[in-house]
Design an enzyme around this catalytic site. Structure first.
Site, PDB file in Angstrom:
ATOM      1  N   GLU A  45       0.465  -1.191  -0.052  1.00  0.00           N
ATOM      2  CA  GLU A  45       0.074  -0.168  -0.130  1.00  0.00           C
ATOM      3  C   GLU A  45       1.173   0.562   0.158  1.00  0.00           C
ATOM      4  OE1 GLU A  45      -2.459   0.317   3.770  1.00  0.00           O
ATOM      5  OE2 GLU A  45      -3.509   1.756   2.903  1.00  0.00           O
ATOM      6  N   LYS A 112      -9.041   2.595  -2.825  1.00  0.00           N
ATOM      7  CA  LYS A 112      -9.441   2.033  -1.500  1.00  0.00           C
ATOM      8  C   LYS A 112     -10.733   3.112  -0.841  1.00  0.00           C
ATOM      9  CE  LYS A 112      -7.099   1.467   3.459  1.00  0.00           C
ATOM     10  NZ  LYS A 112      -5.628   1.493   4.090  1.00  0.00           N
ATOM     11  N   CYS A 148      -5.634  -3.085   2.649  1.00  0.00           N
ATOM     12  CA  CYS A 148      -5.553  -2.735   3.847  1.00  0.00           C
ATOM     13  C   CYS A 148      -6.890  -3.021   3.795  1.00  0.00           C
ATOM     14  CB  CYS A 148      -5.104  -1.648   4.242  1.00  0.00           C
ATOM     15  SG  CYS A 148      -3.909  -1.878   5.811  1.00  0.00           S
ATOM     16  N   LYS A 180      -1.565  -8.428  16.841  1.00  0.00           N
ATOM     17  CA  LYS A 180      -1.843  -7.899  15.852  1.00  0.00           C
ATOM     18  C   LYS A 180      -1.820  -8.949  14.775  1.00  0.00           C
ATOM     19  CE  LYS A 180      -3.406  -4.589  13.145  1.00  0.00           C
ATOM     20  NZ  LYS A 180      -3.062  -3.343  12.631  1.00  0.00           N
ATOM     21  N   LEU A 288      23.750   3.953  30.472  1.00  0.00           N
ATOM     22  CA  LEU A 288      24.189   3.055  31.199  1.00  0.00           C
ATOM     23  C   LEU A 288      24.356   3.285  33.027  1.00  0.00           C
ATOM     24  CD1 LEU A 288      23.498   0.100  29.845  1.00  0.00           C
ATOM     25  CD2 LEU A 288      26.287  -0.206  30.464  1.00  0.00           C
ATOM     26  N   GLY A 290      23.066   0.646  35.044  1.00  0.00           N
ATOM     27  CA  GLY A 290      23.456  -0.571  35.920  1.00  0.00           C
ATOM     28  C   GLY A 290      21.652  -1.142  36.336  1.00  0.00           C
ATOM     29  N   SER A 294      18.117   0.448  31.031  1.00  0.00           N
ATOM     30  CA  SER A 294      18.906   1.025  29.796  1.00  0.00           C
ATOM     31  C   SER A 294      19.968  -0.144  29.281  1.00  0.00           C
ATOM     32  CB  SER A 294      20.434   1.562  30.902  1.00  0.00           C
ATOM     33  OG  SER A 294      20.574   1.327  32.452  1.00  0.00           O
ATOM     34  N   ASN A 370      15.482  16.022  39.951  1.00  0.00           N
ATOM     35  CA  ASN A 370      15.405  16.377  38.709  1.00  0.00           C
ATOM     36  C   ASN A 370      17.153  16.813  38.018  1.00  0.00           C
ATOM     37  OD1 ASN A 370      12.879  15.577  38.462  1.00  0.00           O
ATOM     38  ND2 ASN A 370      12.432  17.560  38.868  1.00  0.00           N
ATOM     39  N   LYS A 511       4.279  15.497  30.338  1.00  0.00           N
ATOM     40  CA  LYS A 511       5.343  15.689  30.193  1.00  0.00           C
ATOM     41  C   LYS A 511       5.676  14.316  28.559  1.00  0.00           C
ATOM     42  CE  LYS A 511       7.571  14.888  34.796  1.00  0.00           C
ATOM     43  NZ  LYS A 511       7.808  14.127  36.066  1.00  0.00           N
TER      44      LYS A 511
END
Lengths: 546, 546
Positions: A45, A112, A148, A180, A288, A290, A294, A370, A511
């Site tokens: 498509e 379509k 589709c 799906k 990273l 620990g 991550s 923060n 956020k």
């Protein structure tokens, strides 16, 4: 009619949205490869422009380029027929169309009929629906055309059956989520059984921003038996002949045989590879810590980009435990990636020093937490800017849901790999990856230790949040199923906990609106799929009152 | 029929999306105020839940609460009739509905027929269109019902005329952009002239996330003369009697009399006030640089929130000129706001110190410029976190378009006041504000000096960008009108400049996706209005090639 023969090639390609000329070149190469092998090559498509092109479709120059490039395909159909999806502007109307070209001529063009406008889809924003079925007669077969969404209702399929179609050819750009493949498979089988027609299902593969297209193109016979299946999460082509469909063996690797965790993991690997490479990056960097988020992100990144293209930064502070540093080093060694270490104390202290005149009489609070996260985000971005990396963000769906993350801190970055992966699923995927090859790429101790943001002394996530099993149950109900407080309490959740979690979700929409995008693996992600107001006065307690 | 009398109150309210119970209380209070003064009180589209409620509409609990609260309105119609917009769930279908209640009974319920799904609208995501006109007979008048988009095509209006409607009552939640008042006004006049019917147009007022609703509700007589007009950008109520419409004087303050800059300025002031207050904040903080963007943002913020609720931070670095510091101080004094100053050197130096081992042999580049911006973003966020302010971001549309801004730096914050205001419009608005009351709230020198980000020695914006007049012309064509390179060159723009600007726009989509939201004042903002892929291979040079 007994001597009919039609060989069809399915070209399951990973195309690039907007790159109309590049996609046309790719399609032409795939066509050439099948010359002499197939009578017809099928493409997905909107293959010409990639899916979804979004508001590029409003541009006249974009639609103009589609028309000139489509003409190249028509011309190239002299040797092998082509079935290809593309946008088609006709007067003021724009259609989600397919064209069937053979011997340089247009044998059929279909628009379509069913335009999805739910979930991640906005097709009614762009397209006018078609209102006519299309059957192309080719090599003695009556081929019914579908795009589709047309197969997600019985009507277009039944109409083709009634018009005498003998085979259903369906081209798709059907995005993946974890349920799906099963839903789609059952749908296809039901169509075959309902119509007693064979069905050829071609899907796009590859990742476009948050959307993962899993491929998994399929061929079913008239009884709904799966005869052929193409790869999940990678390009593949296949040629088969319609006349052999009835007598062929059923494929052994049905989609259902795949491990659900394997699917999700492979989906995330393709997502990272595609997003990074399609956006012109070769290398990635991540923080990273620990911790497990991550650690899993790093494993996925290495699988996607190879170890030499992935770097990590460990950025300890006074609340970072020795274990965390050691685990990060262990994993970097196991995965053969470069780990750099930068102490954030001098930066944090400099910031606090400058703020001291204003903060003098104030208690410590999340401001200081923060700040730690933002020192780290700043360093990651500086390394990325200087050396041309993309920053991979490591936040999971559970923490993004409740706002347990810092804007411009751990949320800073270009692609949030685990954005749609709940914390409980993070654990499962980590265990799956270690078990898969029998190699512990993620230190077992990282999987076993209690999760902590390490932003305050002896902090663990569970100090502030309910246990993740409880949290994720509530989040799944509230976010993915629109369940109410009453629904969740009826399922055994504690009412106060439910209310607290929902309040956190509702009050952290701002956020998420500034979060990096990330791959969608559930039926509702934090992306196009969930469009919530930031300014939102819906209070669940009002329901109880009246 | 000569003795007919129907007094109608227009209640142009500023409601809160999602706050169904609170909105119902507000509606009931407005109804009570009109008791004995009006026979009917009209409220805006989806007034019960506010507009647009977005995916809240998918929640069963949300729709349930709408139904119970609507029952309160029906009950309250014993004394005064109510016409009110609300969502209406019927079986599996959800409608954008209105109800006409009188004496506790439902006299009419109408489902919006035309559902906008373009621009900022997604109504086909949520609603099933109605397919029936609705005329309510009340106090001897045949009143024709319309909801918003219904008037943007001739069909629903003509249908009401044909069914014998004598008055058109249209309830709306029609978002503002700078051309909208004029377009809308002409549309309404044309309907009156076309149908020879009077028209009562009630619009929502207030701001919901990026959308500004300007109010400006209006009453026209059958000749299309404007008889009454309610306030722009604030709540107002009005009572008039239908029987007096023909004989009344035409209002003198038609919308066209408003200064276009005054409208935009007032829209931005309402946007800041509403966004800040509706999201639970009382105070705002912003970075004041001595440049025009932050100067205008401050002026708007002070007009919206009053001086005592606005604070500014000046955060100088070695590239900050003495003038900048002086201008910032001057403006703070003129506007009577508190200005704090924090030197960012120690923070910047600490970051560079920690990065030194890695950056050793690398030249300076935008990394260091971004770091300056990120030091400032970090300080603003720390002050906001500690003292409960919202950070207002000061980036304008032109710089956001070309990516001339730093993620997590100057882009850090909750609401970007000038997000949809081009740089050339920033200058006009600054001059307008100074001229308005004859008081120089923005130092004239700030308006006169060449714009500079001051991130490098002697830097000005024009070193890296074309002159703003040129840039903004290209941006308006490319962003708001989907013009191509060819179109823009035909208008006299330099081709290389056009290509450079378009390339910058295209390659900075990822930044805009993580930007703070901000109020929409043009016909296409960077929000719901423009849905572009981040991963985007559309190359304008391909158009030339083929």
């Amino acid at each position: 009619m007994m001597n009919r023969s039609l060989s069809i090639a399915l070209a399951q390609l990973n195309l690039l949205v907007g790159d109309i000329k590049g996609n046309t070149d790719r399609i032409l190469r795939a066509l050439k490869q099948q010359r002499g092998r197939a009578d017809l090559v099928m493409f997905s498509e909107l293959a010409l422009c990639g899916y979804p092109p979004e508001d590029l479709l409003f541009r006249a120059d974009f639609n103009q380029l589609c028309i000139t490039q489509l003409a190249r395909l028509q011309k190239a159909s002299v040797h092998t027929a082509i079935l290809v999806g593309h946008p088609w502007k006709q007067g003021d109307q724009l259609y989600n169309a397919l064209s069937f070209f053979s011997e340089g001529k247009l044998l059929g063009r279909y628009f379509k009929q069913l335009l999805p406008n739910h979930s991640v889809f906005d097709e009614k924003r762009y397209f006018t629906p078609g209102n006519t079925s299309c059957i192309v007669e080719f090599k003695g077969y009556r081929l019914g055309m579908l795009i589709c969404e047309d197969i997600w209702s019985p009507d277009p399929v039944d109409a083709l059956k009634n018009l005498g179609a003998e085979v259903l050819l369906s081209i798709n750009a059907s995005p993946y989520h974890r349920e799906k493949p099963y839903i789609r498979n059952q749908l296809l089988i039901n169509h075959c059984k309902g119509t007693t027609l064979p069905l050829v299902y071609l899907n796009q593969v590859g990742v476009q921003d948050e959307l993962i297209f899993d491929g998994c193109s399929k061929v079913f016979n008239a009884q709904g038996d799966l005869i052929h299946r193409l790869a999940a999460f990678s390009e593949e082509s296949l040629v088969f002949n319609l006349k052999e469909l009835a007598s062929q063996q059923i494929a052994e690797t049905a989609i259902d045989a795949d491990h659900p965790l394997a699917q999700i993991y492979d989906a995330l690997v393709m997502a990272v590879r595609d997003y990074v490479n399609k956006n012109g990056f070769k290398t990635a960097i991540l923080g990273l810590s620990g911790g497990i988020d991550s650690a899993l992100t790093l494993a996925i990144a290495v699988d996607a980009l190879t170890a030499k293209n992935v770097q990590a930064l460990m950025m300890p502070f006074r609340y970072t435990s020795e274990e965390s540093i050691n685990y990060a080093r262990q994993q970097a060694q196991k995965q053969k990636i470069e780990l750099k270490e930068i102490d954030i104390h001098p930066i944090f202290d400099a910031v606090m020093g400058q703020l001291a005149p204003f903060f003098a009489d104030r208690k410590k609070d999340t401001t200081e937490e923060n700040l730690q996260a933002r020192c780290r985000g700043m360093l990651l971005m500086a390394m990325a800017n200087k050396f041309g990396h993309i920053v991979l963000t490591t936040g999971n769906k559970s923490e993004l849901a409740v706002g347990y993350s810092t804007l411009y801190g751990d949320m800073a970055g270009g692609f949030d790999v685990l954005k749609d992966v709940s914390k409980t699923l993070v654990f499962k995927l980590a265990k799956y990856r270690n078990a898969r090859d029998g190699v512990e790429v993620i230190p077992q101790a990282v999987i076993d230790r209690p999760p902590s943001a390490e932003l305050a002394p002896n902090q663990t996530d569970q100090d502030q949040l309910p246990p993740y099993a409880v949290l994720d149950k509530i989040l799944e109900g509230y976010l993915e199923k629109d369940e109410s407080v009453t629904d969740l309490v009826a399922q055994g959740c504690d009412e106060a906990t439910v209310r607290k979690v929902i309040h956190l979700v509702d009050s952290n929409e701002h956020k998420r609106r500034q979060a990096a995008i990330g791959p969608r693996i559930t039926c509702r992600d934090f992306g196009k799929d969930r469009r919530y107001p930031i300014t939102n006065g819906f209070r669940h307690k009002d329901l109880a009152k009246d």
